[in-house]
Write a protein that holds these residues in place. Structure first.
Motif: not given
Lengths: 153, 145, 682
Positions: A74-79
């Motif tokens: 799963e995605p865990i961090s975003y820009d």
């Protein structure tokens, strides 16, 4: 100073010594996980003094079997534009140690471990990183399985 | 002494006996045991009331730890009154019936010997209590007794 | 159901065991008629047998035929539930019977059922004429369904015909056929409508329909009316077939509005057995256009999805051998998909590590033949195999030494642009040396009686010769096996508490895990320096992983890398994840992730149940780098009454602000926050 190489009560449950490690069953929709995990567990158990990995099922006192029940990435961090920068893969496995003759369950546990990896514009590189995370998770899960199995002090 | 009320002979034994012909009563005192066919009554004191020359028994009254036994069924109480005309036996003084493992208790137990019917009543706060063990198929016959 | 048979009774499950339990009767009056062998009890009768209690004004029992009739305020209570009614005919042995003007409570789901007449059809199924049901307690339920006839299965569904839904006693909705889940176990897709507004989608109304096809299959259909995007139709079909074949298929189609073209998406998950012990797995996902998720994705991770994968594999295990064939297709959602590398197919044969007889020698083999394909660019076939041998040596039963040697053989056949046929062979060598020290500290505490501290030291030397692989095509990392000459060493501390629990085995709880690892690159340490300013950096960052678990539902996980080299001397990565739940519905979760030059992001989530019956959930995602700021705020409110809930969700993200209302009857899922909101299942 009280620290010993062979802690008392530091043996597999039920005092068994030789273990036959069965191929893990992969209940997730992600292929190949069972090979990596079974390899990692076999490698880790082979190295451990308190455990004797049996070549054949017939020669063993106990059988270690398990099921990979969850694998998710799963995605865990975003820009700053809310685009995905890191993913987290998590694997959950249920492991059972049972006596070979009676089939009695000596120990049963559910463990999970997660590792993060960087997203990438080139999806092939991103897949390679996910693969590396899977290998790392398998190694760490085998450490956890062994450590929890030896908790009967 | 044997008195012949109804059809079967009624034999009664006790340690002491007092007869009062004028009142038409015979009273048995001490370890009284009365038998009629398969019915046995034990009591501390038993009084038989009868009428006329043929000493026709009208009613029997038993007191002090009365026990009425019929086959496997045992009825107990402090006071029992048997009316021969109606075939009604009334037990009071926390009466109880035990039939094998089953048992019933209440404030008053009335047994209609002729039409094989019994009624257990409670009075005021008291309650009728009963415990039954369902019989398997094979032992249904006993239940019908 | 055999309607003609008279003796059916709504016994509540366990009543049938009356057959072999002693029966205790309490009443004001008890009559025994020897002729008919029946007992007649009157006056506040209370009959108990095992776990069951029957209360009524008057009861007639025939022990022979086990026939029980009761009338006057009849009530039967048992572990599963309560049963009330006017009159009851019950056959203990057959367990069948009929209750007039009956009420049934299935306790586990708090499911109240009432009807002119309740008949018990079998162990778990009741049939009601002119029945009604609700999950609300009390005589004046906030909502209830009434139906001409109703069939209720204790661990399944309530199905009725000509059903009317009432709010209090106002009829709201008529439906010729009704289906409602009694037991929540099954992933019931039963949902209630939801509505709201989103800048991106305009007014949005979602109406779900549920269909329990069979005991092992059910489906949920959606109708999503999105004023700015069009009419969405969704279907979610779930199945559990025999032989352990489990899966679900989701389809979604939306025809565009205002000239936008229609878009569709599909998802299929499956895991199951084929004949001859072959196992089929599928995790397929397809979207018709790259911007699909931007419009229809609701939660983070969905609306900013960067790729969709389709992986279909068939595999078979023989004891320690495994043959798997996989097709893997990736659709890149961020750019044109022509360059994306696909594996169509990849066949792998692996012999899992196994011991050779009684020798401490272990062998393994991994072979794979992969056909790499991409629409434009290098295509080709790679055949690769790696046998490996490892030995275990435990001198003095103290140190554990495990050298391993492997040889990777690769063969390539590539298409025109590529080098044609090429091959390579590379050795790899690794040895691990480890030992573990233990110490058990006895404690005087009643609960925690012992704590064990273990320290595992782990040293590994890895060597891979520097082989020139420039002549090989480059599909993935296995085509450029880097040269390695490296030492990696680590220390793992564990503190495990032994917790005594009365009458049960002791429980072990690892409350501290601290692992320190670092690498020393021998190759780097000997690199001749080209210019004086340059300096060698043989030491990698020191990685420390700390996991604290003070209680079972609280956790602190810190994973950081510290670069010791002079010019950096700082954290290259720093990740913290803290979680606490108090078990009463309150919880806090904070996550911060930092990676030098790439990630500077935090996420916080709070669950509050202190304003009961209002339950509050707040989520905030924040990016600290320049131009970042708040990425998303979500407020999720639930007003939870005893048997229904009202939901309100407000979501504010960079390119969309949305709010959504929904309501749910207890025992039903909720469309607002179902695990995957409707449009984004795909």
């Amino acid at each position: 100073c009280g620290y010993r190489f062979r802690g008392q009560g530091n043996s597999l449950p039920g005092g068994v010594h030789s273990v036959y490690i069965e191929m893990f069953v992969n209940r997730t929709t992600e292929p190949f996980l069972e090979n990596r995990l079974t390899n990692a567990v076999t490698r880790r158990f082979a190295r451990k003094r308190e455990v004797e990995v049996a070549a054949h099922r017939s020669g063993a006192e106990a059988v270690l079997s398990g099921e990979i029940t969850v694998y998710e990435t799963e995605p865990i961090s975003y820009d700053r534009n809310d685009k995905v920068t890191e993913y987290r893969s998590i694997m959950t496995v249920t492991v059972v140690l049972s006596r070979l003759d009676s089939g009695k369950t000596l120990w049963k546990g559910t463990l999970s471990w997660s590792e993060e990896y960087l997203a990438d514009a080139d999806k092939a590189i991103q897949d390679d990183r996910e693969l590396a995370a899977e290998v790392q998770i398998s190694d760490r899960l085998s450490d956890e399985i062994l450590s929890h199995l030896l908790e009967n002090f | 002494a044997s008195v012949a009320p109804g059809d079967a002979p009624l034999e009664i034994t006790s340690r002491q006996l007092e007869a009062d012909d004028a009142a038409g009563t015979v009273t048995f005192i001490g370890d009284v045991e009365a038998r009629q066919a398969d019915l046995v009554i034990h009591a501390g004191r038993l009084t038989v009331y009868y009428r006329g020359e043929a000493r026709q028994v009208e009613r029997i009254e038993a007191e002090q730890d009365v026990r009425v036994i019929q086959g496997q069924r045992v009825a107990t109480g402090q006071h029992a009154l048997y009316q021969r005309s109606s075939g009604k036996l009334v037990l009071t003084g926390n009466p109880r019936i035990n039939d094998g493992a089953d048992q019933v208790s209440g404030d008053k137990i009335t047994v209609y010997l002729n039409d094989k019917r019994s009624v257990v009543d409670s009075r005021g706060e008291g309650r009728v209590k009963a415990t039954f063990h369902p019989r398997g198929k094979q032992s249904d016959a006993d239940a019908a007794r | 159901a055999d309607p003609q048979s008279e003796e059916t009774v709504p016994t509540v499950g366990a009543l049938d065991q009356l057959k072999n339990q002693p029966i205790d009767i309490e009443a004001d009056r008890l009559e025994f008629d020897q002729q008919s062998g029946t007992y007649q009890a009157d006056g506040a009768v209370r009959i108990t047998s095992g776990p069951i209690t029957l209360r009524s004004e008057s009861v007639r029992v025939n022990p022979q035929t086990t026939e029980v009739t009761a009338s006057g305020k009849v009530s039967i209570s048992s572990p599963e539930g309560e049963l009330k009614g006017e009159s009851l005919r019950l056959n203990l042995r057959s367990g069948r019977g009929r209750l007039k003007k009956g009420k049934l409570l299935i306790r586990e789901q708090n499911f109240h059922v009432a009807g002119e007449e309740i008949e018990k059809l079998d162990q778990k199924t009741y049939h009601l004429t002119r029945g009604s049901f609700t999950t609300c307690d009390g005589d004046n339920p906030d909502w209830h369904f009434s139906a001409r006839d109703l069939e209720v299965t204790v661990d399944g569904y309530a199905k009725g015909h000509d059903a009317v839904f009432y709010l209090r006693d106002i009829p709201i909705l008529y439906t010729p056929y009704l289906i409602y889940p009694v037991k929540q176990e099954r992933e019931s897709g039963f949902l209630m409508p939801s509505g709201g507004y989103s800048q991106r989608r305009g007014t949005q109304i979602s109406i779900p329909f549920y269909w329990a096809i069979a005991r092992n299959q059910d489906a949920t259909f959606y109708l999503d009316w999105l004023s700015d995007l069009g009419l969405g139709k969704g279907a979610e079909y779930r199945y559990v077939f025999s032989g352990g074949n489990v899966g679900d298929l989701d389809l979604y189609h939306i025809n565009g509005v205002k000239g936008a073209d229609s878009r569709y998406a599909g998802k299929w998950d499956h895991d199951g057995m084929l004949p001859y012990q072959w196992r089929l797995k599928a995790d397929a996902e397809y979207v018709s256009s790259r911007d699909y998720f931007e419009d229809f994705g609701k939660v983070s991770g969905e609306y900013n999805k960067d790729k969709v994968d389709t992986t279909i594999s068939v595999n078979r295990n023989w004891n320690k051998f495994n043959l798997t064939t996989q097709i893997k297709y990736t659709k890149d959602l961020q750019k044109n998909n022509d360059q994306t590398l696909q594996r169509l197919p990849e066949v792998r044969f692996e012999a899992v590590q196994q011991r050779l007889g009684s020798l401490p020698v272990y062998a393994e083999f991994a072979g794979a033949s992969t056909y790499f394909w991409r629409r434009r660019g290098l295509k080709g076939e790679r055949l690769q195999g790696r046998p490996a041998l490892s030995v275990v040596w435990q001198p003095g039963d103290i140190i554990e030494i495990q050298p391993e040697i492997g040889y990777t053989r690769s063969h390539y056949w590539t298409s025109g642009e590529g080098p044609g046929y090429e091959d390579s062979g590379i050795y790899d060598f690794k040895t691990r040396i480890s030992t573990t020290l233990y110490r058990v500290f006895p404690l005087s505490g009643k609960l925690v009686t012992r704590i064990r501290h273990s320290i595992e030291t782990d040293l590994a030397y890895t060597f891979v010769p520097d082989e020139d692989q420039s002549h090989l095509p480059e599909f993935d990392s296995l085509d450029r096996i880097e040269a390695v000459n490296r030492l990696s060493y680590g220390l793992t501390n564990r503190l495990v508490a032994r917790i005594e629990s009365p009458g049960a085995d002791p429980v072990y709880h690892e409350f501290l895990y601290l692992r320190l690892t670092q690498e020393y690159d021998i190759g780097e340490s000997r690199r001749e320096l080209l210019n004086p300013v340059d300096e060698r950096r043989p030491f990698s960052s020191l990685r420390s992983e700390l996991i604290l678990r003070p209680t079972r539902n609280s956790l602190l996980d810190v994973d950081a890398r510290f670069d010791p080299n002079r010019d950096k001397r700082g954290f290259t990565t720093f990740n913290v994840d803290g979680r606490y739940r108090d078990g009463r519905g309150n919880g806090l979760q904070i996550g911060y992730r930092y990676r030098e030059g790439a990630v500077d992001y935090a996420r916080a989530e709070i669950d509050l149940s202190v304003f009961k019956p209002l339950y509050v959930n707040y989520q905030q995602r924040y990016n600290f780098s320049a131009g970042g700021g708040s990425l998303e705020k979500v407020v999720d409110l639930e007003y939870r009454s005893q048997c229904w809930s009202l939901f309100f969700t407000y979501r504010d993200r960079r390119d969309d602000t949305e709010f959504l209302f929904s309501f749910s009857l207890s025992g039903l899922g909720r469309s607002g926050s179902r695990r995957k909101p409707p449009a984004t299942q795909l």
